[in-house]
Design an enzyme around this catalytic site. Structure first.
Site, PDB file in Angstrom:
ATOM      1  CE1 TYR A  72      -4.204  -1.310  -0.445  1.00 37.46           C
ATOM      2  CE2 TYR A  72      -3.239  -3.087   0.841  1.00 37.46           C
ATOM      3  CZ  TYR A  72      -4.237  -2.613   0.012  1.00 37.46           C
ATOM      4  OH  TYR A  72      -5.242  -3.441  -0.396  1.00 37.46           O
ATOM      5  NE  ARG A  75      -2.936   0.138  -5.130  1.00 35.84           N
ATOM      6  CZ  ARG A  75      -4.185  -0.214  -4.821  1.00 35.84           C
ATOM      7  NH1 ARG A  75      -4.406  -1.202  -3.974  1.00 35.84           N
ATOM      8  NH2 ARG A  75      -5.210   0.406  -5.353  1.00 35.84           N
ATOM      9  CD  GLN A 107     -15.800  -1.128  -9.126  1.00 34.10           C
ATOM     10  OE1 GLN A 107     -15.636  -2.316  -8.898  1.00 34.10           O
ATOM     11  NE2 GLN A 107     -15.953  -0.665 -10.345  1.00 34.10           N
ATOM     12  CG  HIS A 125     -14.040  -1.007  -3.501  1.00 37.27           C
ATOM     13  ND1 HIS A 125     -13.721  -1.548  -4.726  1.00 37.27           N
ATOM     14  CD2 HIS A 125     -15.177  -1.644  -3.117  1.00 37.27           C
ATOM     15  CE1 HIS A 125     -14.624  -2.459  -5.063  1.00 37.27           C
ATOM     16  NE2 HIS A 125     -15.522  -2.531  -4.121  1.00 37.27           N
ATOM     17  CB  CYS A 133      -6.910   2.820  14.806  1.00 37.99           C
ATOM     18  SG  CYS A 133      -6.125   1.902  16.143  1.00 37.99           S
ATOM     19  CB  CYS A 136      -9.257   3.306  18.994  1.00 41.41           C
ATOM     20  SG  CYS A 136      -8.152   4.397  18.080  1.00 41.41           S
ATOM     21  CB  CYS A 153      -3.354   4.038  16.665  1.00 43.54           C
ATOM     22  SG  CYS A 153      -4.579   5.175  17.297  1.00 43.54           S
ATOM     23  CG  ASN A 219     -14.000  -1.314 -20.423  1.00 43.86           C
ATOM     24  OD1 ASN A 219     -12.858  -1.487 -20.834  1.00 43.86           O
ATOM     25  ND2 ASN A 219     -14.417  -1.764 -19.257  1.00 43.86           N
ATOM     26  CD  GLU A 221     -10.166  -5.481 -22.897  1.00 41.70           C
ATOM     27  OE1 GLU A 221      -9.285  -5.378 -23.767  1.00 41.70           O
ATOM     28  OE2 GLU A 221     -10.083  -6.237 -21.918  1.00 41.70           O
TER      29      GLU A 221
HETATM   30  P1  OAD Z   1     -10.067  -4.002 -13.363  1.00 41.87           P
HETATM   31  O1  OAD Z   1      -8.568  -3.983 -13.472  1.00 41.87           O
HETATM   32  O2  OAD Z   1     -10.713  -5.277 -13.032  1.00 41.87           O
HETATM   33  O3  OAD Z   1     -10.702  -3.501 -14.736  1.00 41.87           O
HETATM   34  C1  OAD Z   1     -10.251  -2.332 -15.383  1.00 41.87           C
HETATM   35  C2  OAD Z   1     -11.140  -2.105 -16.592  1.00 41.87           C
HETATM   36  O4  OAD Z   1     -10.770  -0.868 -17.177  1.00 41.87           O
HETATM   37  C3  OAD Z   1     -11.018  -3.167 -17.693  1.00 41.87           C
HETATM   38  O5  OAD Z   1     -12.313  -3.564 -18.105  1.00 41.87           O
HETATM   39  C4  OAD Z   1     -10.270  -2.441 -18.826  1.00 41.87           C
HETATM   40  O6  OAD Z   1     -10.677  -2.875 -20.132  1.00 41.87           O
HETATM   41  C5  OAD Z   1     -10.703  -1.005 -18.575  1.00 41.87           C
HETATM   42  N1  OAD Z   1      -9.761   0.020 -19.049  1.00 41.87           N
HETATM   43  C6  OAD Z   1      -8.409   0.026 -19.009  1.00 41.87           C
HETATM   44  N2  OAD Z   1      -7.907   1.171 -19.490  1.00 41.87           N
HETATM   45  C7  OAD Z   1      -8.965   1.944 -19.841  1.00 41.87           C
HETATM   46  C8  OAD Z   1      -9.118   3.250 -20.398  1.00 41.87           C
HETATM   47  N3  OAD Z   1      -8.072   4.020 -20.678  1.00 41.87           N
HETATM   48  N4  OAD Z   1     -10.377   3.700 -20.644  1.00 41.87           N
HETATM   49  C9  OAD Z   1     -11.456   2.945 -20.364  1.00 41.87           C
HETATM   50  N5  OAD Z   1     -11.371   1.704 -19.832  1.00 41.87           N
HETATM   51  C10 OAD Z   1     -10.154   1.209 -19.572  1.00 41.87           C
HETATM   52  O7  OAD Z   1     -10.457  -2.827 -12.326  1.00 41.87           O
HETATM   53  P2  OAD Z   1     -11.833  -2.622 -11.540  1.00 41.87           P
HETATM   54  O8  OAD Z   1     -12.992  -3.048 -12.369  1.00 41.87           O
HETATM   55  O9  OAD Z   1     -11.810  -1.245 -11.018  1.00 41.87           O
HETATM   56  O10 OAD Z   1     -11.245  -3.948  -5.373  1.00 41.87           O
HETATM   57  O11 OAD Z   1     -11.656  -3.632 -10.352  1.00 41.87           O
HETATM   58  C11 OAD Z   1     -12.676  -3.730  -9.393  1.00 41.87           C
HETATM   59  C12 OAD Z   1     -12.116  -4.000  -8.031  1.00 41.87           C
HETATM   60  O12 OAD Z   1     -11.250  -5.137  -8.081  1.00 41.87           O
HETATM   61  C13 OAD Z   1     -11.214  -2.899  -7.492  1.00 41.87           C
HETATM   62  O13 OAD Z   1     -11.922  -1.834  -6.886  1.00 41.87           O
HETATM   63  C14 OAD Z   1     -10.398  -3.640  -6.492  1.00 41.87           C
HETATM   64  C15 OAD Z   1     -10.056  -4.854  -7.296  1.00 41.87           C
HETATM   65  O14 OAD Z   1      -9.738  -5.991  -6.607  1.00 41.87           O
HETATM   66  C16 OAD Z   1     -10.763  -3.949  -4.130  1.00 41.87           C
HETATM   67  O15 OAD Z   1      -9.592  -3.713  -3.897  1.00 41.87           O
HETATM   68  C17 OAD Z   1     -11.792  -4.243  -3.087  1.00 41.87           C
END
Ligand code: OAD
Length: 249
Positions: A72, A75, A107, A125, A133, A136, A153, A219, A221
């Site tokens: 993290y 990131r 998300q 998310h 923490c 607490c 903490c 998207n 794709e």
């Molecule tokens: P994903 O990595 O699963 O999907 C990303 C999507 O973005 C794919 O469908 C790609 O085709 C699309 N994509 C990539 N570049 C793009 C662009 N320039 N324009 C438009 N679309 C594009 O990510 P999420 O769907 O966000 O959860 O993943 C959902 C959750 O899974 C996240 O919030 C996270 C992860 O595990 C947690 O951490 C709880």
């Protein structure tokens, strides 16, 4: 725009969006890809080089909090160098044009919608800049500066954790409830840059369908959302979203 752009699809999407009184959107990692942040799935995705169960579950944190914090902190450090892109800015414009009848459910934990200037954002998310923490009720914004290997903490001395939702955890109840309400109330629902495979977030698409909203997907794709969308705009959201907004207003 690119000559191969599907004008017919844009026209259909604009016809759905133009008369809508209330609009909601669900964004995923794809909207931040053009800002330079990795998505989760697919080539080069965060989950390709890292097993989810090692860094994004409560059990992983109990077993090896140093490894989880390393993931993290990396990131968080990546966020220092990134800026919102035209896709984020187009959603700010949408919020203004709709006179605040717009709810942005994300998300993403990167905070880029707020940096761009969106106000009505529901982070289902969590947020990577925040810590909470494990002992607490402290929740605090720690920005993107480096934290110690194992941050604690100041109030109770227990371990701090990132304020994000991990696998096997429930979503924040209040925020999730507000997201469902906003989607139930909207006439038009945008699904942007998400693979739509993680639930309950992806279930918002079904909520929108059930309550009769038109669903526009944006998207690179086709995704798991595509079969449930009234129209799919294929292309990078940094180009397609501004183009859509331009065609409506
Ligand atoms: P994903 O990595 O699963 O999907 C990303 C999507 O973005 C794919 O469908 C790609 O085709 C699309 N994509 C990539 N570049 C793009 C662009 N320039 N324009 C438009 N679309 C594009 O990510 P999420 O769907 O966000 O959860 O993943 C959902 C959750 O899974 C996240 O919030 C996270 C992860 O595990 C947690 O951490 C709880």
């Amino acid at each position: 725009m690119h000559p191969s752009v599907d004008h017919e699809a844009f026209d259909r999407a604009a016809r759905f969006l133009r008369p809508a009184k209330k609009v909601a959107a669900l964004t995923g990692a794809g909207i931040s890809a053009e800002s330079g942040l990795a998505t989760f799935r697919g080539a080069g995705g965060l989950w390709e080089g890292q097993r989810v169960e090692d860094v994004a579950t409560p059990r992983a944190f109990q077993r090896d909090p140093v490894l989880v914090w390393r993931f993290y902190n990396l990131r968080r450090a990546n966020l220092a160098a990134v800026k919102p892109n035209p896709g984020h800015h187009a959603l700010v414009e949408l919020e203004k044009r709709l006179d605040n009848n717009f709810t942005l459910v994300t998300q993403n934990v990167d905070g880029l919608h707020q940096s761009a200037g969106s106000h009505n954002v529901l982070e289902i998310h969590g947020a990577i800049r925040r810590v909470r923490c494990s002992g607490c009720d402290l929740v605090a914004d720690r920005g993107v500066d480096a934290l110690p290997e194992l941050p604690r903490c100041e109030t109770c001395g227990e371990l701090l954790r990132p304020d994000v939702v991990w696998f096997e955890e429930a979503l924040p109840e209040d925020i999730w409830g507000r997201a469902v309400e906003a989607v139930e109330a909207c006439d038009c629902f945008l699904v942007i840059g998400t693979s739509a495979v993680v639930y309950p977030a992806a279930g918002l698409i079904d909520v929108a369908r059930l309550t009769g909203a038109d669903v526009i997907e944006i998207n690179l794709e086709p995704s798991a959302a595509s079969a449930r969308a009234n129209v799919v705009l294929l292309g990078p959201s940094g180009t397609t979203l501004p183009e859509l907004v331009k065609r409506v207003w």
